[in-house]
Enzyme design. Structure first.
Site, mmCIF file in Angstrom:
data_model
loop_
_atom_site.group_PDB
_atom_site.id
_atom_site.type_symbol
_atom_site.label_atom_id
_atom_site.label_comp_id
_atom_site.label_asym_id
_atom_site.label_seq_id
_atom_site.Cartn_x
_atom_site.Cartn_y
_atom_site.Cartn_z
ATOM 1 N N ASP A 1 27.561 3.701 5.250
ATOM 2 C CA ASP A 1 27.688 3.292 6.654
ATOM 3 C C ASP A 1 26.395 3.430 7.448
ATOM 4 O OD1 ASP A 1 30.400 2.635 6.364
ATOM 5 O OD2 ASP A 1 31.023 4.704 6.726
ATOM 6 N N GLU A 2 25.249 3.387 6.768
ATOM 7 C CA GLU A 2 23.981 3.552 7.459
ATOM 8 C C GLU A 2 22.996 2.420 7.165
ATOM 9 O OE1 GLU A 2 22.248 7.407 6.957
ATOM 10 O OE2 GLU A 2 24.103 8.479 7.412
#
Length: 279
Positions: free
Chosen positions: A223-224
């Site tokens: 999620d980055e």
């Protein structure tokens, strides 16, 4: 008969880059329809997107532009503008993002073609079938085998883009590397504050006033990845956890579809951990 194409490129910034590209287009018989550029002054990196008509086929254009690219150390892509992006959609049990993508595709509002839907559950098989899209049930029990199946489908179906439309499985580092720059994920904006199960209940308990979503490229860092698009919607104390989740689904669906459209139209260029997005 002319071909409408989009050229995107990045390279170290220097004087004369726009002139070099536009001169090549003009001298080879092209006509520019739209052009956007950006220079990241912090990294001295140049970004360009040019939409133009040209009488030559796209393969010949790539070869013709090669010497210009080499001279200026350009990394470039040149694609047919009207050609839909072949997109494999991966889902689990929640269908709001999948339904939005398939509906927009069916009406011509989204420039993609979905040759398959892959899911680790069968819950959304009927939805995919309703839109006439082949559904592949790929259980996640054996992760190595499941990911090998996904890569095989990507190759066999000539897939350009993989979209994780609420696919609730963590991809391996190897798969992330294989799909680098061509896989998009969507998640709610509560990360990292509200991790794990029932994030909307956690948000309600904290009295949040904004519901949001982030669409980004998939990387090994969960999620980055580089962010493509984000959106928010204001909420208030009258909404319970179920209401917040409903608002969140709407925000997620429209944010993901917008991100997919931007990618499909060659409007997103990677800039290290960030992106340059031409509107």
């Amino acid at each position: 008969m002319s071909t409408t194409v989009v050229l995107t490129l990045t390279c170290p910034d220097r004087a004369g880059l726009v002139y070099a590209v536009t001169r090549w287009i003009a001298e080879s018989g092209g006509n520019i329809l739209d052009s956007q550029q950006f220079t990241d002054t912090a990294d001295a990196e140049f970004f360009l997107r040019v939409h133009f008509d040209h009488p030559q086929p796209v393969d010949e254009l790539r070869a013709s532009f090669g010497p210009v690219a080499v001279e200026h150390a350009m990394r470039f892509q040149l694609v047919v503008a009207e050609q839909p992006t072949r997109t494999l959609v991966m889902v689990s049990k929640e269908g709001h993002c999948l339904n939005d993508l398939l509906y927009r595709q069916s009406t011509g509002a989204l420039p993609i073609e979905v040759p398959a839907v892959v899911s680790n559950h069968r819950d959304l098989e009927r939805l995919a079938t309703m839109y006439g899209v082949p559904f592949h049930h790929v259980p996640s029990g054996d992760k190595v085998e499941a990911e090998a199946t996904v890569l095989r489908l990507v190759e066999e179906l000539d897939v350009d883009l993989v979209v994780l439309a609420r696919y609730m499985q963590i991809l391996s580092d190897d798969l992330c590397r294989s799909l680098a720059g061509r896989a998009i994920n969507i998640h709610h904006s509560f990360l990292p504050s509200f991790k794990g199960a029932r994030p909307y209940h956690q948000a309600h308990d904290r009295g949040v006033k904004l519901i949001g979503a982030t669409a980004h490229y998939v990387t090994a860092d969960l999620d980055e990845g580089p962010i493509i698009d984000q959106d928010v919607q204001r909420v208030d104390h009258r909404l319970g956890p179920t209401d917040l989740a409903r608002v969140g689904r709407d925000v997620e669906a429209r944010t993901l579809s917008r991100a997919v459209a931007l990618h499909a139209e060659s409007r997103v260029l990677l800039n290290g951990p960030r992106t340059v997005v031409f509107g």
